[in-house]
Design a protein around this motif. Structure first.
Motif, short mmCIF file in Angstrom:
data_model
loop_
_atom_site.label_atom_id
_atom_site.label_comp_id
_atom_site.label_asym_id
_atom_site.label_seq_id
_atom_site.Cartn_x
_atom_site.Cartn_y
_atom_site.Cartn_z
N SER A 902 0.82 -1.20 0.00
CA SER A 902 0.00 0.00 0.00
C SER A 902 0.86 1.25 0.00
CB SER A 902 -0.88 0.01 1.25
OG SER A 902 -0.06 0.12 2.40
N ASN A 903 2.11 1.13 0.37
CA ASN A 903 3.04 2.25 0.40
C ASN A 903 2.77 3.21 1.57
OD1 ASN A 903 5.34 3.01 -0.88
ND2 ASN A 903 4.37 4.56 -2.15
N VAL A 904 1.82 2.89 2.41
CA VAL A 904 1.55 3.78 3.54
C VAL A 904 1.66 3.04 4.87
CG1 VAL A 904 0.22 5.50 2.30
CG2 VAL A 904 -0.93 3.47 3.19
N GLY A 905 2.22 1.87 4.83
CA GLY A 905 2.48 1.10 6.05
C GLY A 905 3.88 0.55 5.96
N ASP B 87 -3.33 12.52 -16.45
CA ASP B 87 -4.27 13.10 -17.41
C ASP B 87 -5.28 13.97 -16.70
OD1 ASP B 87 -5.13 13.02 -20.29
OD2 ASP B 87 -7.01 12.38 -19.34
N LYS B 88 -5.52 13.67 -15.42
CA LYS B 88 -6.53 14.38 -14.65
C LYS B 88 -5.94 15.14 -13.47
CE LYS B 88 -9.30 11.39 -16.98
NZ LYS B 88 -8.78 10.36 -17.91
N TYR B 89 -4.62 15.22 -13.42
CA TYR B 89 -3.91 15.88 -12.30
C TYR B 89 -4.26 15.26 -10.95
CZ TYR B 89 -4.16 19.29 -16.14
OH TYR B 89 -4.17 19.88 -17.37
N LEU B 90 -4.55 13.98 -10.97
CA LEU B 90 -4.79 13.27 -9.71
C LEU B 90 -3.44 12.88 -9.14
CD1 LEU B 90 -7.56 10.83 -11.02
CD2 LEU B 90 -7.91 12.95 -9.74
N LEU B 91 -3.40 12.72 -7.84
CA LEU B 91 -2.14 12.31 -7.24
C LEU B 91 -2.10 10.80 -7.07
CD1 LEU B 91 0.57 12.92 -5.88
CD2 LEU B 91 -0.66 13.14 -3.72
N ASN B 92 -1.12 10.19 -7.67
CA ASN B 92 -0.82 8.80 -7.34
C ASN B 92 0.64 8.79 -6.89
OD1 ASN B 92 0.21 6.14 -7.49
ND2 ASN B 92 -1.56 5.55 -8.72
N GLU B 93 0.81 8.70 -5.58
CA GLU B 93 2.15 8.85 -5.01
C GLU B 93 3.13 7.82 -5.54
OE1 GLU B 93 2.49 9.10 -0.81
OE2 GLU B 93 0.64 10.23 -0.64
N GLY B 94 2.62 6.62 -5.76
CA GLY B 94 3.51 5.58 -6.27
C GLY B 94 4.06 5.97 -7.64
N TYR B 95 3.22 6.62 -8.43
CA TYR B 95 3.64 6.97 -9.79
C TYR B 95 4.59 8.17 -9.79
CZ TYR B 95 -0.20 3.97 -11.46
OH TYR B 95 -1.05 2.93 -11.72
N THR B 96 4.25 9.16 -8.96
CA THR B 96 5.12 10.34 -8.99
C THR B 96 6.47 10.01 -8.35
OG1 THR B 96 4.10 11.10 -6.93
CG2 THR B 96 3.25 12.03 -8.98
N ARG B 492 5.42 19.93 -10.40
CA ARG B 492 6.52 19.25 -9.72
C ARG B 492 5.99 17.91 -9.21
NH1 ARG B 492 7.30 18.79 -4.47
NH2 ARG B 492 9.35 18.03 -3.85
N PHE B 493 6.89 16.91 -9.13
CA PHE B 493 6.51 15.65 -8.48
C PHE B 493 6.81 15.76 -6.99
CE2 PHE B 493 7.37 12.79 -12.44
CZ PHE B 493 6.11 13.10 -12.94
N PRO B 494 5.87 15.35 -6.14
CA PRO B 494 6.21 15.31 -4.71
C PRO B 494 7.28 14.24 -4.43
CG PRO B 494 3.96 14.53 -5.10
CD PRO B 494 4.50 14.97 -6.41
N TYR B 495 7.98 14.41 -3.33
CA TYR B 495 8.99 13.42 -2.95
C TYR B 495 8.32 12.09 -2.63
CZ TYR B 495 12.22 17.36 -2.39
OH TYR B 495 13.01 18.44 -2.61
N PRO B 496 9.03 11.00 -2.82
CA PRO B 496 8.47 9.69 -2.45
C PRO B 496 8.24 9.64 -0.93
CG PRO B 496 10.46 9.43 -3.77
CD PRO B 496 10.36 10.87 -3.41
#
Lengths: 1105, 528
Positions: A902-905, B87-96, B492-496
């Motif tokens: 999940s990347n959050v645990g 495409d929709k400016y949604l945040l997917n942290e894993g992707y960024t 900008r991409f947020p930090y992991p």
């Protein structure tokens, strides 16, 4: 101790009872009224005969002796006040050179002690000789072992008592008389209170002499209600032993830790020693060469490839000894840090044919509690058509379920209604059928046992299962007098079909069955193939969500193991008791692993194949020389030894992608091929010595010293210290020999201190380079080979452990209590410290952590009822372990251990906290402590916080055994408390709108509800930290033993049992998963996509001809 | 079986004398890998070059960073696939976080680790001078993209975990990083020697030092131009140096030719994704209407080369239709910000442009071959940047001339994808003549062409960076429910988030320092 009254004597002749010069059982006085008579004496330097007279005057006892015996003239001093006569006599005659016997009538016959050579035989109640039983003169530490035919001879004196004991049997005491040959029959005793236990280096020792805690479990308790991985059968049975099975399906590994996490980053799995030959059983994850199995990483999406111990056939196990503390395992030095489990396999016993058949059915336990209000869809809408249904795929963010017809992913219209029981429909009823045939033959000078076992397992996961055939041949021979040869060969053939993927979703049937949308029936995903044989994906929007049926039936994850474990032990004992023992063993296996991603898989339709061959060989050899020396009441037993171990592994992997001819799965049919090869070797050489000092059989002190030289610390170009020295000392004191109130029948105090250690895996010291299997238009692609930053100055880690304990038997042995407290501190921990990839590496090998484990263990067992026909034995074991990371490497306050998919645990080690902290995000709070929300009202993300260790703190097991005539019933309830579990299942329950909590605000939020709950899940992941506490009704056995007379004694024994395991969960705190879920045996605290918990029930038939 | 016993006895004795452990060093040396002594860092350079085009593991970063985010935000590509969050400016942290990566994949572990090792092992070795200088330039290429995506990143302490024992590298300020990158490239170019060692591991120019010099200068120009908003003096200073010797024609374009045989590891990254290896990208990812409309409006000859319709006819069939249509007249881009839901506001089928998916334009299959090329730096980009430098500061010749060169090159270079994607020089010339440079809107013209050109390069990272720098072309953002930027194009991409768990203190300090916050709307230093 006042026992030195050497005196002169005058004779008293009492002829009137001369007829009673017969033997009497020394201890057989308890029923007599005389036994309670007490006397008071205060005499100084008085002849023994005179003292006897004084006793006669004060009591009804009278003495008979030969007045010419000089020993009666020795002067004694004695001062007792109102003391039992029998106790006074024991004092008076100690070291007097005289022996005495007391009759029921109070007649005491005193005679001259004589040295005799006693010989005899030890058998079980069926007349089978017991080889290796210990025969010892009571009051001394001098003993002998029986030979292959159960025979012994020992020097003793008349009046001495012999104590005969054997692992798994109740000890027996026998008086020494002039008569030569004694026949001793021992009765089996499975109460885990065995008098003799197997200790380090395979030495059998009486428990009273041990300064540390050892728990021994009899083989029988593993076979009636069995598990495919034998270690799982020990759950709840041994204090201090934490066993958690993984959710990896058939053939999966088990996580076994003794007295808590013993190592910050390296293997916490104990060393297994099978008949003296060590065997390491590392599940995939830590230092395991197999890179293809589930390694517990965030992105992992691989099957659990099992561990080495799971191959061992429980039917062949005679007993398992758990050496918990460092003092017990010190002789294994660098390999003992995580504790040692000694397994003794069966050898030939009598002449018999044993047959055991066991059948169990397996059913999953569906523990999900998903919402049933909203159906498949997105944005609060039903899918408009088949394409849309396929696009939204796994999402349950649709409209309210209303039963209206809705076109699903396959274009078929079905009612939009809740489909309960998908897991039950997907997983089938599994079964395991185990048949074992063993042949035993004993002959003059030897015995032989051959056994063959066939295990056929049909997993609950469709199209998956395990087959295992094992053959075991054991020969014990005495070709020359006092030379014993023990030769064993164990062949194991194991084939596991389709080990299920765990963790991440691709190709993982478990994952995709678990998160199926509420309104989709798993049976509607059948047939899982289109006409062209390609996967029928139920979610085209996320092709990685493989159709679970396709994952189960089309993917291949097959393993084949061909393993042989051979050992040879030769022991020669000289006439004077000096023995030399040499032992060599080889454990070798060839593994084949084939992994096929089939043609037509939605996320890679061209298909892939991996063919991997692993060869492993572990050679161990050791030698041991020792002898016992007696000096009066003192015995000294020194042993010295040396051992050698070499482990080699090689692995060849052929990978191919894109099948030239679709659906043909062999490596040659792959368009693109690449090869990978790796090899590793490590060696350890050791010398060691032990010395045991014993005073009578009352006080024991054992010291040992071992030095290990490791190849894994050697660094070319650096002059590292290659060895470590591990000392130990332990002692035991049987205080009940001196202080024995009426309620206490046995009391012992023990204490031990030892140092043990751990080296590391090969090739952690230097940077090296390698080429990839592929090249770019002919250009080789080179790279640093190390995943971890190597460390050029490694040293072995060291753990110091102090343990103190007591063993008490109360109320005529009806109640037993065993208590242990320990404190273990390790330093120079070798840590694989996860680093940011910005360092260029995944982790750094550091060498300076410190950790502590403190705890206690208790075992209380009681025979609550004992009548002629009915017996109830209840035993309760409990343990507590408190772990603390004292320091990591310099300047490091924390260490990332594992990351949830999940990347959050996360699982982290943090200085000052116990190991394996479950980490998750808290809410964000403003300065007034109010929760901060994002624009859409969902909570913002706050700090990453520790919510407690993934390791449980408290463990308890309560076992009850009832015997009524030929019936027996037993059940086991066990529990664990204090651990935490990060549930990625709950996380995805939020993401896909399955979790109950996602129902509440859906209407209010509307279209953006999915995003709202996704934000909630991602930002406040503390919601998914579960308490892993549980209490389970683990096991139930109801058995009947047929009277042999029924079969005219043609059958020696016949037992039928009905068994059940994991029957009920009496308490749990997890919403949707089993509290014992985990996807990897190495990293507890994380779960996802595993096989649900399984309940089994079946029957066992055991017959002996 | 008796033998091991005897040998143990012997060994035991030997051990006491301490001599049997002398082969331990040999035992503890990996028999099938190479030590420093036998290794040639040229091989490591090859890997760091290849992995700049994307991860060995299924285009991990390219898929997420370049395509899912950069390509769609820049309206080069468009898609209805729900997980294409960009495409929709949604945040997917894993992707960024993908470009940054983890312990297995991503820029640090695949690119930085290798290039840093080359540098350590070649520094101060005159016999490996050229390799060292190429590696310095390459390191700058690697870090420039990293810092452009994330801002302050570990730089000076990155990739030296083994050599410097730095386990928690600090995040350097982007300003300091840029200062050092400019210095490094400048110095390295100057130190390259045509008669020096042959850099045989170079899979781009095959060790051609002259080309590396021109590449270095062209890259220096790109670095310099990035700073126009925040430090024009420095930008001009380095641009002036760089323009002395930049790439001179398309034959000097820097690209990596991929290889089908190595599967994911060596196949073209963008192609793997766009061919639908991991999903239905082949069917549902299209050229954005913004891009297609731009080409159409200008009658751009590229339209008939880069765009085709009816390439994939069914969503579950990955075989390409051999009769795809490349007629420019029928090409049609798909609008961004659409989905497959039933909400008419967002569903693609409600868009006036919608007929069927195959009617929307896909990238020409000749651009997305498994063994196709990945462009790294082209003559056309360089000429456009030179046009801008000339326009801004009057250096290095005429802006109009460079603009024309750039425009022509951006049309003719396409044959490097495939010989069939060819436009004659004559046609390119006439197009350039028909679309002359207009100094009054020079910057917009230049950078709009830069946008279009880098889109055809499929180097959307660069498209995004240059757009953030210049604001051209003026794009109309989409506004999709749940977007993370209040309807503005991310910058900008947020930090992991995993950095918090492994480099917590440095991460927290860096995250707190991002202007606008550590999110998709925050800004890097040069993007004032």
């Amino acid at each position: 101790m006042r026992n030195g009254y050497i005196v002169h004597f005058r004779f008293i002749i009492r002829m009137k009872l001369a007829l009673i010069m017969t033997t009497c059982a020394v201890m057989n006085v308890s029923a007599s009224v005389y036994s309670q008579q007490k006397v008071s004496l205060d005499v100084q330097k008085t002849k023994l005969s005179k003292v006897l007279k004084l006793i006669e005057e004060q009591s009804d006892y009278y003495f008979v002796y030969n007045s010419t015996n000089e020993n009666l003239n020795k002067e004694v001093s004695v001062n007792v006040n109102n003391t039992k006569v029998l106790d006074v006599l024991a004092k008076l005659f100690n070291k007097s050179g005289l022996v005495y016997s007391v009759s029921k009538e109070g007649l005491v016959v005193v005679s001259q002690q004589q040295q005799v050579s006693v010989s005899g035989s030890v058998t079980d109640d069926k007349g089978n000789p017991l080889a290796g039983a210990s025969v010892r003169v009571k009051g001394t530490a001098v003993g002998r072992a029986t030979d292959i035919n159960g025979r012994f001879s020992i020097e003793a004196s008349t009046g001495n008592t012999l104590i005969v004991s054997f692992a798994g049997y109740a000890s027996q005491e026998v008086a020494v008389t002039k008569d030569g040959d004694i026949k001793i029959i021992l009765i089996e005793d499975n109460r885990m209170l065995n008098e003799v236990v197997v200790t380090a280096l395979g030495m059998k020792k009486e428990k009273r002499s041990l300064g540390y805690s050892v728990t021994q479990v009899a083989g029988e308790s593993l076979t009636t209600a069995r598990e495919n991985n034998v270690m799982n059968s020990l759950v709840g049975k041994v204090a201090g032993l934490d066993i958690s099975s993984t959710s990896g399906g058939a053939g999966a590994a088990s996580n076994v830790t003794i007295r808590g996490v013993s190592s910050i980053s390296q293997s916490n799995q104990p060393l297994y020693v099978i008949n003296g030959i060590p065997m390491e059983s590392k599940p995939v994850g830590v230092g395991n060469a197999n890179s293809r199995g589930n390694s517990g990483s965030q992105w992992d999406n691989a099957p659990d490839l099992g561990d080495a111990i799971s191959n061992i056939n429980p039917d062949d196990i005679e007993s398992i000894s758990v050496l918990k503390g460092a003092a017990a395992s010190a002789l294994y030095g660098s390999r003992a840090k995580a504790g040692v489990i000694l397994i003794t396999t069966k050898s030939g016993k009598g002449n018999s044919i044993d047959f055991n058949s066991n059948y169990v059915a397996e059913k999953i336990i569906d523990q999900t509690n998903w919402q049933t209000v909203y159906g498949q869809g997105a944005n609060g809408e039903k899918p408009a058509d088949g394409k849309a249904a396929a696009q939204v795929g796994g999402s349950s963010w649709g409209a309210k379920l209303d039963g209206s017809p809705v076109v699903q992913f396959d274009g078929v219209s079905r009612p939009y209604s809740y489909q309960s029981g998908n897991l039950g429909r997907f997983y089938r009823t599994g079964s395991t059928w185990t048949n074992t045939l063993a042949l035993n033959k004993t002959f003059e000078g030897g015995s032989i046992r051959f056994s063959g076992t066939d295990v056929k397992n049909k997993s609950v996961v469709p199209n998956s299962g395990l087959d295992r055939q094992s053959f075991n041949l054991v020969g014990l021979f005495e070709p020359l007098k006092r030379l014993t040869i023990d030769a064993r060969y164990n062949m194991i053939l194991e084939q596991v079909k389709n080990r299920p993927m765990v963790s991440d979703m691709s190709g993982n049937a478990n994952f995709n069955a678990m998160f199926l949308p509420t309104s989709v029936n798993v049976d509607d995903l059948k047939p899982w193939k289109k006409e062209n044989g390609f996967e029928l994906p139920f979610t085209t929007g996320n092709t990685y969500a493989t159709n679970p049926w396709f994952a189960a039936y089309e993917f291949q994850n097959n393993t084949k193991r061909d393993r042989s474990i051979a050992s040879l032990t030769a022991k020669y004992t000289l006439e004077n008791g000096l023995f030399i023992q040499g032992r060599a063993g080889r454990d070798a296996y060839n593994d084949q692993y084939r992994n096929v991603l089939p043609t037509g898989t939605a996320y890679y339709e061209y298909g892939k194949i991996n063919e991997q061959q692993t060869k492993f060989a572990d050679i161990n050899a050791d030698i041991l020389v020792g002898k016992a020396f007696s000096f009066g009441d003192y015995t000294v037993t020194p042993n010295i030894g040396a051992s050698y171990r070499n482990t080699k592994m090689s692995q060849l992997t052929n990978s191919g992608t894109d099948f030239i001819i679709p659906f043909v799965y062999n490596i040659l049919n792959a368009k693109n091929k690449s090869v990978n090869y790796l090899e590793s070797e490590s060696e350890t050489q050791s010398v060691y010595g032990t010395a045991e000092f014993a005073y009578k059989d009352v006080f024991y002190l054992t010291g040992s010293l071992r030095s290990d030289w490791y190849s894994t610390l050697a660094t070319p170009g650096y002059d590292n210290k290659l060895n470590s020295v591990y000392p130990s000392v332990s002692g035991s004191f049987i205080f009940s020999e001196y202080f024995k109130p009426s309620w206490l029948s046995y009391g012992k105090l023990r204490a031990g201190f030892a140092q043990v250690g751990q080296a590391t895996d090969p090739y952690q010291t230097l940077l090296n380079y390698n080429f990839r299997g592929e090249n770019l238009n002919g250009a080789p692609l080179g790279s640093i080979n190390n995943r971890n930053i190597p460390n050029t100055s490694l040293k072995a880690s060291i753990a110091n452990e102090l343990e103190i304990g007591a063993e008490l038997r109360l109320l005529n042995d009806r109640v037993n209590l065993d208590l242990t407290w320990y404190n273990k501190k390790s330093k120079n921990e070798i840590i694989f410290n996860t680093t940011t990839p910005a360092t260029g590496y995944a982790a750094a090998v550091l060498n300076s952590g410190e950790m502590q484990n403190k705890g206690f263990e208790a075992l209380l067992s009681a025979t609550i009822v004992k009548t002629e026909n009915f017996k109830w034995i209840s035993s309760l074991n409990g343990s507590y372990n408190d772990n603390k990371i004292i320091s990591l490497a310099d300047g490091l306050k924390d260490q990332l251990v594992a990351t949830s998919r999940s990347n959050v645990g996360f699982i982290m080690n943090k200085v000052g906290m116990s190991a394996f902290q479950v980490m998750a995000y808290d809410n964000k709070y403003d300065k007034d402590g109010n929760i901060v929300n994002l624009a859409d009202g969902s909570p913002d993300r706050g700090e990453l916080k520790a919510y407690g260790s993934a390791m449980n703190k408290w463990f308890a097991g309560w076992n009850n055994e009832f015997n009524y005539k030929n019936f027996n019933l037993s059940f086991l309830i066990d529990g664990k408390w204090g651990g935490k579990l990060f549930s990625a299942t709950d996380y995805y329950g939020y993401i896909w709108g399955l979790h109950q909590n996602t129902v509440e605000r859906r209407e209010e939020i509307g279209r953006a509800a999915a995003k709202y709950y996704e934000n909630t899940a991602n930002n406040v992941s503390k919601n998914f930290v579960n308490s892993a506490d549980f209490i389970k009704f683990r096991q139930l056995i109801i058995g009947y033993t047929f009277p042999t007379a029924m079969f005219n004694n043609k059958i020696k024994s016949l037992n039928v049992s009905v068994v059940g395991r994991n029957l009920f969960t009496l308490m749990r705190k997890t919403d949707n998963i089993d509290p014992e879920s985990s996807y990897n045996a190495t990293f507890p605290g994380l779960e996802l996509g595993g096989v649900p918990a399984i309940r089994t029930f079946g029957a066992n038939l055991s017959v002996k001809f | 079986m008796i033998k091991p016993i005897i040998s143990t006895l012997a060994l035991g004795l030997l051990c006491v004398m301490g001599s049997c452990t002398k082969d331990f060093e040999k035992i503890n040396t990996d028999p099938i890998s190479y030590g420093k002594e036998t290794w040639d860092p040229n091989y490591t350079l090859s890997s760091s070059q290849l992995f700049y085009t994307g991860s060995f593991d299924f285009a991990y970063d390219t898929w997420r960073g370049n395509l899912i985010y950069s390509a769609t935000m820049m309206q080069g590509l468009s898609t209805v696939i729900s997980y294409w969050a960009g495409d929709k400016y949604l945040l997917n942290e894993g992707y960024t976080a993908a470009y940054w990566g983890n312990g297995t994949v991503g820029a640090y572990i695949e690119q930085v680790r290798n290039i840093q090792d080359v540098i350590v092992n070649t520094k101060g070795k005159p016999e490996l001078n050229n390799l060292y200088q190429v590696a310095r330039i390459w390191r700058a290429v690697i870090f420039a993209r990293l810092t452009d995506l994330y801002g302050d990143v570990p730089y000076s302490e990155a990739g030296v975990g083994f050599y410097e024992k730095i386990y928690k590298p600090k995040f350097d300020k982007q300003q300091d990083i840029y200062t050092d990158l400019l210095k490094e490239v400048d110095e390295a170019v100057a130190a390259l020697k045509t008669d020096g060692d042959r850099v045989f591991g170079d899979v781009i120019y095959k060790g051609n030092i002259d080309k590396w010099k021109r590449f270095g200068n062209s890259f220096l120009l790109r670095l310099a131009m990035r700073l126009v908003k925040v430090d024009e003096t420095k930008a001009k200073q380095y641009a002036t140096k760089a323009v002395a010797n930049t790439l001179t024609n398309n034959s000097e374009n820097a690209y990596i030719l991929h290889d089908e045989s190595g599967s994911r590891v060596t196949q073209n990254r963008n192609s793997q994704v766009l061919l639908g290896d991991g999903g239905q990208e082949c069917y549902y990812v299209k050229w954005s209407n913004t891009f297609i409309d731009f080409l159409k409006k200008n009658n751009d000859p590229r339209l008939g080369l880069v765009a085709v319709t009816k390439l994939y006819l069914k969503d579950d069939v990955k075989a390409q239709n051999p009769d795809y249509v490349s007629n420019p007249a029928v090409q049609k881009g798909m609008p961004n910000g659409k989905d497959l839901s039933s909400d008419p506001k967002y569903k693609i089928s409600s868009d006036p442009s919608f007929t069927t998916f195959p009617d929307y334009s896909s990238p020409n299959p000749k651009m997305i071959k498994r063994n196709g090329v990945t462009f790294i730096l082209t003559y056309a980009e360089t000429e456009l940047l030179r046009a801008e430098a000339a326009q801004r500061w009057g250096i290095g010749g005429s802006a109009a001339e460079h603009y024309k060169n750039g425009l022509k090159a951006s049309i003719t270079y396409l044959n490097q994808y495939d010989a069939e994607l060819v436009v004659s020089d004559v046609l390119a010339e006439s197009f350039a003549v028909a679309n002359p440079y207009d100094a009054s809107k020079g910057l917009e013209q230049i950078n709009t062409q830069y946008w279009a050109h880098t889109i055809t390069m499929l180097d959307f990272y660069e498209t995004w960076a240059n757009w953030r720098r210049t604001g051209f072309p003026k794009l109309t953002p989409v506004n999709y429910p749940g977007n993370a930027t209040s309807g503005t194009i991310p910058r900008r991409f947020p930090y992991p988030s995993t950095e918090e768990a492994i480099n917590g203190e440095n991460f927290k300090a860096a995250a707190a320092a991002v202007p606008g916050g550590d999110n998709l709307a925050g800004r890097v230093w040069w993007d004032k």
